[in-house]
Enzyme design. Structure first.
Site, short mmCIF file in Angstrom:
data_model
loop_
_atom_site.label_atom_id
_atom_site.label_comp_id
_atom_site.label_asym_id
_atom_site.label_seq_id
_atom_site.Cartn_x
_atom_site.Cartn_y
_atom_site.Cartn_z
N HIS A 59 4.64 39.40 10.88
CA HIS A 59 3.50 39.12 10.00
C HIS A 59 3.55 37.68 9.50
CE1 HIS A 59 0.26 40.58 7.22
NE2 HIS A 59 0.55 39.39 6.70
N HIS A 61 0.98 33.79 8.89
CA HIS A 61 -0.33 33.11 8.87
C HIS A 61 -0.14 31.68 9.34
CE1 HIS A 61 -2.55 36.29 6.65
NE2 HIS A 61 -1.31 36.59 6.26
N GLN A 154 -10.32 37.36 6.52
CA GLN A 154 -9.71 37.09 5.21
C GLN A 154 -10.64 37.39 4.04
OE1 GLN A 154 -6.46 35.07 3.91
NE2 GLN A 154 -7.35 36.53 2.48
N HIS A 212 -4.04 43.99 6.98
CA HIS A 212 -3.57 43.84 5.61
C HIS A 212 -4.09 45.08 4.88
CE1 HIS A 212 -2.91 39.73 6.80
NE2 HIS A 212 -2.41 39.43 5.62
N GLU A 215 -2.88 45.62 -0.28
CA GLU A 215 -2.01 44.58 -0.86
C GLU A 215 -2.40 44.38 -2.32
OE1 GLU A 215 -2.07 40.73 1.01
OE2 GLU A 215 -0.34 40.02 -0.13
N ASP A 311 5.27 36.19 6.38
CA ASP A 311 3.92 36.09 5.82
C ASP A 311 3.50 34.63 5.62
OD1 ASP A 311 1.47 36.98 4.92
OD2 ASP A 311 2.18 37.76 3.01
FE FE2 Z 1 -0.55 38.31 5.21
#
Ligand code: FE2
Length: 425
Positions: A59, A61, A154, A212, A215, A311
């Site tokens: 995971h 970005h 996102q 996701h 979260e 992440d």
């Molecule tokens: Fe993430």
């Protein structure tokens, strides 16, 4: 006598075997045994230290990485200011800068023995600049790093205009995995609807899913249940991952006693991101403050594949990090209180073999027939590797050394004491 390309002598393996020799030919492991009789063009003496398959990050970005401070620093340090800050940065992004930052991060990753990464890529900007940049990077790094891309809405699949059509366009361009963010939609109902739409899209196209999911610290955020339901309904078992799932930290215990068996039955994998969860969650608490990380040992005990992801590294959400998956696992085992011997080994697996399964990596492992992707660590076993965040002495891809770091040596100048501290008892 066989002639090998590379021979690594006297290795310890993560499964506890020691004194093993690894013979490599044409990029693959062709022999694995003690006292191997063979000649080789090149050999390495592991001196009894640990040789592992590479670290894998399930995971990340990569479109945001190394952008720390652009256009400003996240003052509150919260998830929501991070998302807002990323929104401010997006219009200023250029493809060249995205590519350059991603390639630099891949350099760091290789140096740390991290040779496979699943990266989410934001598709909400209709220009799909980041998609094009990371598709380019995926091809460029292919000889030395496996990069898998997730189409990530996102700003919300239903909340952001054009997100669904952009997501489909990203998949058409070759993005590998379907992403989502149900807890960021405007209502619980929209969140559930986004999970349904995205799972159906993945089933139609024969793709994996990695969302996701939940979260937040909201114990009523239960999109993981919906994700498991649609996974079973559509026959997607073994192809779906719920990332973060931090709400499970705060859920009612009775509800969790029903939920975990459902996740297991649906063969949904879970990725916790300990560095980020421990810093972003619990922000609305006074004291005691929740840790926020999902229920890692309980999920593992039920037979769920649980990995630890990095992440973020130096981006709008997190100002630290260096691509070191041992640092990630080190934080994970502390936050989850997984300090028993077997538990610590499971944390090592959570940044190596388990995410390799989640990504569906072929030929991964220290076994005859696997591709010779290996990392020699300055540690005798996985627990010592975690304790010391061990130096990556050599990183090998398809039988070639692609990175190395000098051993860490602490010299002492003390009366009547040894000349070095080696941090071992
Ligand atoms: Fe993430």
């Amino acid at each position: 006598m066989a002639m090998l390309d590379l021979l690594i002598r006297n290795c310890a393996l993560a499964d506890g075997r020691s004194g093993m020799d690894i013979g490599i030919q044409s990029g693959h492991i062709v022999a694995l045994q003690p006292a191997l009789v063979a000649d080789a063009a090149e050999s390495i003496d592991a001196a009894g230290q640990l040789v592992t398959a590479p670290f894998v990050d399930a995971h990340f970005h990569m479109d945001a990485t190394l952008s720390y401070g652009l256009p400003r620093v996240n003052r509150s340090g919260t998830l929501l200011e991070g998302i807002a800050l990323w929104g401010e940065l997006k219009p200023q992004l250029t493809q060249e800068a995205l590519v350059e930052r991603a390639l630099t991060y891949c350099d760091w990753a290789v140096a740390k023995g991290l040779l496979a990464i699943r990266s989410h890529v934001d598709i909400c900007d209709s220009r799909l600049l980041a998609v094009d940049a990371l598709l380019h990077v995926r091809e460029q790094v292919k000889p030395y790093l496996d990069l898998q891309l997730v189409a990530f809405p996102q700003d919300g699949l239903l909340r952001a205009p054009d997100a669904l059509s952009n997501l489909k366009r990203a998949l058409d361009k070759g993005v590998d995995v379907v992403g989502g963010i149900p807890h960021f939609e405007r209502t619980m109902a929209d969140g559930s609807e986004s999970v349904r739409l995205l799972c159906e899209l993945a089933a139609e196209r024969g793709l994996m899913v990695d969302m996701h999911c939940d979260e937040s610290d909201d114990p009523m955020s239960r999109h993981i249940e919906t994700l498991a339901f649609h996974t079973q309904r559509l026959g997607l078992q073994g192809l779906v991952t719920g990332s973060h799932v931090t709400s499970m930290h705060s859920m009612d215990n009775y509800y969790v006693s029903k939920l975990i068996p459902l996740i297991r039955e649906a063969e949904v994998a879970v990725v916790a991101n300990p560095l980020i969860n421990i810093t972003l969650q619990g922000r609305h608490d006074t004291y005691p403050k929740r840790r926020g990380m999902t229920r890692v040992p309980e999920l593992m005990a039920a037979g769920v594949n649980v990995a630890f992801g990095h992440d973020c590294v130096m981006d709008p959400w997190y100002s630290l990090g260096s691509g070191d998956m041992l640092e990630v696992a080190h934080m994970g085992l502390h936050v989850a209180q997984m300090t028993g011997q077997d538990a610590m080994r499971a944390c090592f697996d959570a940044v190596t073999s388990t995410p390799a399964k989640i990504l569906g990596l072929q030929d991964y492992g220290v076994t005859v027939g696997c591709r010779a992707d290996l990392v020699l660590l300055q540690a005798r076993d996985p627990i010592e590797a975690l304790r010391l965040r061990a130096t990556r002495l050599a990183v090998i891809r398809a039988g070639h050394i692609i990175a190395s770091t000098a051993p860490a040596v602490a010299r002492l100048i003390l009366p009547g004491r040894p000349a070095q501290a080696n941090f071992r008892i």
